[in-house]
Design a protein around this motif. Structure first.
Motif, PDB file in Angstrom:
ATOM      1  N   TYR A 380     115.496  20.045 -53.960  1.00  0.00           N
ATOM      2  CA  TYR A 380     115.549  18.773 -54.168  1.00  0.00           C
ATOM      3  C   TYR A 380     116.622  17.718 -53.318  1.00  0.00           C
ATOM      4  O   TYR A 380     117.903  17.920 -53.474  1.00  0.00           O
ATOM      5  N   GLN A 381     115.880  16.452 -53.247  1.00  0.00           N
ATOM      6  CA  GLN A 381     115.925  15.644 -51.804  1.00  0.00           C
ATOM      7  C   GLN A 381     116.101  14.200 -52.893  1.00  0.00           C
ATOM      8  O   GLN A 381     114.911  13.943 -52.897  1.00  0.00           O
ATOM      9  N   GLU A 387     117.935   9.811 -44.588  1.00  0.00           N
ATOM     10  CA  GLU A 387     117.826   8.410 -43.754  1.00  0.00           C
ATOM     11  C   GLU A 387     116.634   8.225 -44.197  1.00  0.00           C
ATOM     12  O   GLU A 387     115.949   8.766 -44.090  1.00  0.00           O
ATOM     13  N   ASP A 388     116.609   7.117 -43.508  1.00  0.00           N
ATOM     14  CA  ASP A 388     115.216   5.879 -43.499  1.00  0.00           C
ATOM     15  C   ASP A 388     114.253   5.790 -45.415  1.00  0.00           C
ATOM     16  O   ASP A 388     113.379   5.529 -45.481  1.00  0.00           O
ATOM     17  N   GLY A 389     115.544   6.677 -45.858  1.00  0.00           N
ATOM     18  CA  GLY A 389     115.226   6.354 -47.608  1.00  0.00           C
ATOM     19  C   GLY A 389     113.551   7.441 -47.681  1.00  0.00           C
ATOM     20  O   GLY A 389     112.937   6.891 -48.944  1.00  0.00           O
ATOM     21  N   PHE A 390     113.244   8.067 -47.434  1.00  0.00           N
ATOM     22  CA  PHE A 390     112.214   8.990 -47.297  1.00  0.00           C
ATOM     23  C   PHE A 390     112.428  10.853 -46.812  1.00  0.00           C
ATOM     24  O   PHE A 390     112.780  10.845 -45.995  1.00  0.00           O
ATOM     25  N   SER A 391     112.174  11.345 -47.927  1.00  0.00           N
ATOM     26  CA  SER A 391     112.313  12.983 -47.236  1.00  0.00           C
ATOM     27  C   SER A 391     111.409  13.500 -46.977  1.00  0.00           C
ATOM     28  O   SER A 391     111.400  14.758 -46.403  1.00  0.00           O
ATOM     29  N   GLY A 392     110.074  12.715 -47.800  1.00  0.00           N
ATOM     30  CA  GLY A 392     109.124  13.688 -46.947  1.00  0.00           C
ATOM     31  C   GLY A 392     109.043  15.271 -48.070  1.00  0.00           C
ATOM     32  O   GLY A 392     107.291  15.529 -47.371  1.00  0.00           O
ATOM     33  N   ALA A 393     109.446  15.410 -48.655  1.00  0.00           N
ATOM     34  CA  ALA A 393     109.429  16.457 -49.143  1.00  0.00           C
ATOM     35  C   ALA A 393     107.628  16.727 -49.529  1.00  0.00           C
ATOM     36  O   ALA A 393     106.885  15.522 -50.382  1.00  0.00           O
ATOM     37  N   ALA A 425     103.285   8.770 -43.867  1.00  0.00           N
ATOM     38  CA  ALA A 425     102.233   9.897 -43.182  1.00  0.00           C
ATOM     39  C   ALA A 425     102.602  10.260 -42.061  1.00  0.00           C
ATOM     40  O   ALA A 425     102.849  11.726 -42.167  1.00  0.00           O
ATOM     41  N   GLU A 426     103.940   9.583 -40.609  1.00  0.00           N
ATOM     42  CA  GLU A 426     103.920  10.409 -39.146  1.00  0.00           C
ATOM     43  C   GLU A 426     105.037  10.799 -40.220  1.00  0.00           C
ATOM     44  O   GLU A 426     105.419  11.760 -39.431  1.00  0.00           O
ATOM     45  N   MET A 427     105.639  10.142 -41.054  1.00  0.00           N
ATOM     46  CA  MET A 427     107.613  10.644 -40.866  1.00  0.00           C
ATOM     47  C   MET A 427     107.502  12.333 -41.855  1.00  0.00           C
ATOM     48  O   MET A 427     108.268  13.456 -41.906  1.00  0.00           O
ATOM     49  N   ARG A 428     106.298  12.075 -42.522  1.00  0.00           N
ATOM     50  CA  ARG A 428     106.295  13.464 -43.785  1.00  0.00           C
ATOM     51  C   ARG A 428     105.706  14.533 -43.120  1.00  0.00           C
ATOM     52  O   ARG A 428     106.329  15.454 -42.852  1.00  0.00           O
ATOM     53  N   ALA A 429     103.928  14.218 -42.018  1.00  0.00           N
ATOM     54  CA  ALA A 429     103.689  15.394 -40.761  1.00  0.00           C
ATOM     55  C   ALA A 429     105.162  16.016 -39.812  1.00  0.00           C
ATOM     56  O   ALA A 429     105.162  16.826 -39.564  1.00  0.00           O
ATOM     57  N   ARG A 430     106.181  14.600 -39.716  1.00  0.00           N
ATOM     58  CA  ARG A 430     107.182  14.555 -38.518  1.00  0.00           C
ATOM     59  C   ARG A 430     108.118  15.793 -38.911  1.00  0.00           C
ATOM     60  O   ARG A 430     108.711  17.187 -38.918  1.00  0.00           O
ATOM     61  N   LYS A 431     108.318  15.450 -40.213  1.00  0.00           N
ATOM     62  CA  LYS A 431     109.641  16.391 -41.103  1.00  0.00           C
ATOM     63  C   LYS A 431     109.554  17.668 -41.735  1.00  0.00           C
ATOM     64  O   LYS A 431     109.617  18.824 -41.319  1.00  0.00           O
ATOM     65  N   GLN A 432     107.847  18.101 -42.243  1.00  0.00           N
ATOM     66  CA  GLN A 432     107.378  19.259 -42.494  1.00  0.00           C
ATOM     67  C   GLN A 432     106.997  20.127 -41.486  1.00  0.00           C
ATOM     68  O   GLN A 432     107.226  21.562 -41.785  1.00  0.00           O
ATOM     69  N   GLY A 433     107.042  19.486 -40.229  1.00  0.00           N
ATOM     70  CA  GLY A 433     106.633  20.301 -38.724  1.00  0.00           C
ATOM     71  C   GLY A 433     107.792  20.218 -38.735  1.00  0.00           C
ATOM     72  O   GLY A 433     107.764  22.301 -38.528  1.00  0.00           O
ATOM     73  N   GLY A 434     108.788  19.857 -38.527  1.00  0.00           N
ATOM     74  CA  GLY A 434     110.453  20.496 -38.466  1.00  0.00           C
ATOM     75  C   GLY A 434     111.011  21.294 -39.290  1.00  0.00           C
ATOM     76  O   GLY A 434     111.906  22.325 -39.054  1.00  0.00           O
TER      77      GLY A 434
END
Length: 435
Positions: A380-381, A387-393, A425-434
């Motif tokens: 859990y994050q 960073e950016d206050g958004f985990s994208g979990a 949405a863009e950040m979530r896609a990037r973080k989950q894709g990574g």
């Protein structure tokens, strides 16, 4: 004696003015040309020479009884009248028996039932066999919506005709007839005459009743508006909190707010308050408007609506009503969005479809060592610290694909929310894709 006068079309000299001026032909009926004029459905029925059963639905004083009587006269039917207010089962039986005897003698009967909605469902069912057999042609009169007050079986055997409240032109015609009958004009200034029409509120009978009071005044200077008000009591508006008019007016208020028309919204609010509506009922509806039609486009609206309710609770009438007016204006002028409303409905459907899926392990509660060993809370994050206050979990259940329920419309406050969600949405896609 009264019956003999009415049968001959003559009224005793001491009869009320409204009775003395009752139309003697359908052509004399004012304000209902859509039914009785050239090409109107009732006019066509008369020209065809055969009447069908019908329900006349309209406000008081629009000519329902007169039309029924003149229909019988024009078609050569025997006119028989009963009132649901004063009649019971025994009266109905007598009426049907008399109609059956006339039919055997070759005479048709038009049975006029005033206030037909006041008969209960069982009594209404009692009309059916006599209508179906042609023993009577039923003409019912009602001020209430037939869809709500009359049996479906009875409605299916009758045409429903809607009578309009009399407009100023029709009311002015009645005044002209009254003045012709009395051979003098009403003792009113032009402004007071217009005020008299407004007081009538579309009711021709009430207009003639008020006119008779004015004709009986001693000769004097014409009355102005203030003088008229001193003689005639202001009429309470036609409004029944338990009937269709209640629902029509609250619908008009709600739709005016939804349609961003503060002037119309204030008018309907005033109409309902003038009619005696419970202000707290209106306050509840105003709160509903805030959450249903405005939502996140203006989050302040729900606070304003609730504050109006609390203010009315604190102040009472009439001062508290101003808080309701303020809330109505705020809501009507606020940006509108049903994104939360639609999103919640969609989420409820999804919750129903997916049953009891568990949350993903990383956001499950882990109060014991065993649960921690089972992986509860692992990974859990804490978003404020990343960073950016958004985990994208992922916060959706395991085995359920991510869905989008809340779709900001881009109005008012939601414009900023929409931009923020698109960035997330863009950040979530990037973080989950990574990952």
């Amino acid at each position: 004696m009264t019956d003999l006068f009415e049968a001959s079309g003559i009224h005793p000299p001491d009869a009320p003015l409204a009775d003395r001026l009752r139309p003697q032909t359908l052509e004399e009926v004012v304000g209902q040309d859509h039914l009785l004029g050239e090409g109107g459905p009732i006019r066509r029925m008369i020209e065809a020479g055969r009447l069908g059963s019908m329900i006349l639905w309209g406000p008081p004083g629009t000519g329902k009884t007169t039309i029924a009587r003149l229909l019988a006269q024009a078609a050569g039917y025997q006119f028989q009248q009963i009132s649901a207010v004063f009649s019971g089962v025994a009266d109905l039986k007598k009426a049907f028996e008399a109609a059956r005897m006339r039919r055997a003698a070759g005479q048709s009967t038009l049975l006029f039932v005033d206030e037909i909605h006041r008969f209960n469902r069982a009594q209404q069912d009692g009309f059916l066999p006599f209508v179906e057999e042609g023993v009577v042609t039923l003409v019912g009169a009602t001020t209430e919506n037939p869809s709500f007050e009359l049996n479906g079986a009875l409605l299916s055997r009758s045409q429903v005709y809607v009578l309009k409240r009399l407009d100023d032109a029709a009311l002015d015609q009645l005044l002209a007839r009254a003045e012709g009958h009395e051979a003098r004009t009403l003792p009113l200034t032009p402004e007071a005459r217009h005020a008299l029409l407004a007081l009538a509120d579309g009711d021709g009978r009430y207009l003639l009743t008020m006119s008779e009071v004015l004709f009986n005044l001693p000769e004097a200077e014409p009355l102005d508006v203030q003088g008229l008000a001193g003689i005639l009591q202001k009429r309470a508006p036609a409004y029944d909190k338990s009937r269709e008019e209640h629902y029509n007016l609250i619908s008009a208020l709600h739709k005016s707010v939804r349609g961003s028309d503060p002037d119309a919204a204030l008018y309907w609010l005033a109409r309902m308050l003038n009619g005696g509506e419970d202000p707290l009922y209106l306050a509840r509806r105003i709160v509903r408007m805030a959450v249903e039609d405005i939502g996140q486009a203006d989050p302040l609206s729900i606070l304003v609506a609730n504050a109006a309710k609390d203010t009315y609770d604190f102040l009472g009438s009439p001062e508290g009503e101003l808080a309701l007016a303020q809330a109505v204006v705020h809501l009507a002028t606020a940006p509108k969005s049903v994104a939360v409303y639609e999103g919640y409905k969609a989420a409820r459907r999804a919750a129903h479809e997916t049953g009891s899926l568990m949350p993903p392990p990383n956001i499950r509660n882990a109060p014991t060592k065993l649960l921690k060993e089972l992986g509860y809370g692992k990974g859990y994050q804490y978003d404020p610290d990343v960073e950016d206050g958004f985990s994208g979990a992922n916060y959706f259940p395991e085995g359920m694909e991510r869905r989008t329920f809340y779709k900001p419309k881009g109005e008012g406050h939601e414009a900023k929310v929409k931009d923020r969600m698109e960035r997330w949405a863009e950040m979530r896609a990037r973080k989950q894709g990574g990952e």
